[in-house]
Design an enzyme around this catalytic site. Structure first.
Site, short mmCIF file in Angstrom:
data_model
loop_
_atom_site.label_atom_id
_atom_site.label_comp_id
_atom_site.label_asym_id
_atom_site.label_seq_id
_atom_site.Cartn_x
_atom_site.Cartn_y
_atom_site.Cartn_z
N VAL A 149 11.55 0.12 0.38
CA VAL A 149 12.13 1.24 0.03
C VAL A 149 11.70 1.88 -1.22
CG1 VAL A 149 14.06 2.80 0.26
CG2 VAL A 149 13.99 0.60 1.52
N VAL A 150 11.46 3.24 -1.14
CA VAL A 150 10.90 3.90 -2.43
C VAL A 150 12.19 4.91 -3.03
CG1 VAL A 150 9.14 5.27 -3.79
CG2 VAL A 150 8.32 3.56 -1.96
N GLU A 193 10.54 5.04 3.18
CA GLU A 193 10.50 3.49 3.19
C GLU A 193 9.07 3.00 4.20
OE1 GLU A 193 13.30 1.78 6.36
OE2 GLU A 193 14.51 3.51 5.26
N PHE A 216 7.33 -2.82 3.71
CA PHE A 216 7.81 -3.91 2.67
C PHE A 216 8.58 -3.36 1.77
CE2 PHE A 216 3.08 -4.43 4.04
CZ PHE A 216 3.24 -5.64 4.68
N ASP A 261 -5.27 -1.53 4.34
CA ASP A 261 -4.24 -0.67 5.06
C ASP A 261 -4.39 0.79 4.61
OD1 ASP A 261 -1.94 -0.45 6.60
OD2 ASP A 261 -0.63 -0.69 5.25
N ASN A 273 -0.62 6.14 2.88
CA ASN A 273 -0.97 5.38 1.60
C ASN A 273 -1.83 6.27 0.72
OD1 ASN A 273 0.75 3.19 1.96
ND2 ASN A 273 -1.01 1.89 2.97
N SER A 321 -3.07 7.35 6.14
CA SER A 321 -2.88 8.73 5.47
C SER A 321 -1.32 8.49 4.69
CB SER A 321 -2.51 9.76 6.24
OG SER A 321 -1.68 9.67 7.35
#
Length: 461
Positions: A200-201, A195, A198, A312, A317, A315
């Site tokens: 949660v994955v 997460e 913005f 943004d 991202n 690492s």
């Protein structure tokens, strides 16, 4: 009776109630960041650096007001109300300035917030120093704005992306493929991958293909309106920008309780996770790190060529596919600029503080801020250390540059010893590139094309 407030009144003598009122004006849209970067030491140097700002930011997680804590801290220096009002007026915080010294506010300005949009927020903690706050969506550069359609009306459920190549999933479909958004980590049989600020994955399966589903959710100090803007912006950028070194968006969902984005699954996670050897994964070799650095530079170059500023870069991202090919992700903060070479100002300071360039902390939007952030990523690649660690000295990784320039240490002292193929010459070269990227003055930093060239020369590719 309380003494009247004058320009010479010490900030530390202001009542808690008044400071709470000030925070109600300054906390929304992270106005406190603008205040923090404007505060100087008597020498003229910044009083608060990225690390200080990160610590104020962290207070939101425990329900405290950054503005209150900032004023409490600054107040210990015997600053005066006059000093505070000067900064408030300079940054156009006229309403809070008028609370303190009404006569100091220019007569021709409205002290009430203009063009205010009140929006609902989800799971927003109540600050310990202030009332429940609403987010103020400011009128930024009009050429940069994109007006979101009313998602509550049936004809706009697709958010005007029906003409893109992306698949429109139903929220019910995504609930099904993620086991009802199973919150348990993958390591214990759940679907949660991680997460961020913005959302949660989750890991999911669509037509026998593994995908990553990001369910956007309002975290601390993020309104639902801002969340919609992130969603909208991500799809806009992804529709325009496809490249080997950018993550691939497959589709989206906008018909349910939460907005969702569906991406190609990245089996090797993020660069941040692999550098930290999360879940016992083996350390990245130096050769692999060089490949990842070049790939990320290529992706960033493509964005800049197409007039997009990421805002943004970090690492976390930079994702890695099955071949460890770098894929830049998270474009919700990206900005497009027709006048790309020029600096654009924003009233909304966003990004991850430990990676932010000095000008980004002042609200400037420029491609050179991405270069600065990429410099921090290069230091992470060399050292294997996170960008910030409160239990380390220096706490901010970018500060090792000062230690090396002062000849207290060399880059060799920081090299990640988990690598078994260390090459001192190319490490020195990559550090040189990182150092150039981290120049305090943005115009002294190389552009991304130069960074690409230097990294290619380093490996002879």
């Amino acid at each position: 009776m309380n003494k009247p407030i004058t320009a010479s009144t010490y900030v530390r003598c202001l009542s808690l109630g008044l400071i709470r009122k000030l925070s109600d004006f300054i906390d929304p849209q992270e106005g406190w960041k603008k205040l923090a970067v404007a505060i100087k030491k008597p020498s003229g140097d910044d009083r608060y650096n990225q690390f200080h700002i990160r610590r104020f930011e962290a207070l939101l997680q425990i329900g405290k007001s950054p503005t209150c804590e900032l004023l409490f801290d600054w107040g210990t220096t015997n600053c005066t109300v006059g000093d505070l009002v000067d900064i408030l007026v300079q940054n156009e915080f006229f309403a809070p300035a008028s609370l303190l010294l009404p006569d100091a506010v220019p007569k021709n300005v409205n002290t009430l917030p203009s063009k205010v949009t009140v929006v609902a927020v989800q799971q927003k903690p109540k600050p310990l120093c202030g009332k429940d706050r609403t987010s103020v969506i400011s009128d930024e550069n009009p050429e940069q704005n994109y007006v979101l359609p009313d998602s509550s009306s049936p004809e706009n459920t697709s958010l005007e992306f029906s003409d893109t190549r992306f698949h429109s999933f139903s929220f019910f479909e995504l609930k099904d493929v993620t086991n009802n958004f199973d919150e348990r980590p993958i390591s214990v049989g759940g679907n949660k991958m991680g997460e961020g600020g913005f959302g949660v994955v989750y890991k999911g399966y669509v037509n026998n293909r593994t995908v990553a589903v990001k369910k956007l959710a309002a975290m601390v100090d993020i309104s639902t309106e801002e969340l919609k803007q992130q969603f909208d912006q991500e799809i806009k950028v992804m529709a325009k920008c496809q490249h080997e070194n950018l993550v691939e968006l497959l589709g989206f969902s906008s018909d349910g309780d939460d907005l969702c984005l569906v991406y190609v699954y990245m089996p090797n996670g993020s660069l941040l996770d692999r550098l930290s050897c999360l879940d016992g994964t083996p350390p990245l070799s130096w050769n692999m790190r060089c490949k990842i650095a070049q790939g990320a530079a290529n992706g960033l170059s493509y964005l800049h060529e197409n007039h997009h500023i990421h805002r943004d870069i970090k690492s976390a991202n930079i994702l890695l596919d099955e071949d460890f090919t770098a894929k830049i992700s998270d474009f919700g903060l990206a900005r497009a600029s027709e006048k790309f070479a020029q600096t654009v100002m924003t009233s909304r300071i966003v990004g991850t503080t430990a990676y932010m360039a000095p000008e980004a902390l002042r609200g400037e939007i420029t491609p050179k801020s991405d270069i600065y952030s990429f410099g921090v990523v290069l230091l992470e690649i060399i050292t294997g250390l996170p960008a910030v660690d409160e239990h380390r000295e220096p706490q901010l990784l970018l500060d090792i540059k000062e230690e090396i320039e002062d000849e207290e240490k060399t880059i060799e002292d920081y090299v990640d010893r988990k690598m078994n193929d260390i090459d001192s010459t190319s490490i020195e070269t990559m550090y040189s590139v990182a150092s150039q990227c981290l120049h305090e003055k943005k115009n002294k930093r190389p552009d991304i094309k130069k960074v690409q060239q230097l990294l290619e020369e380093m490996t002879g590719s």
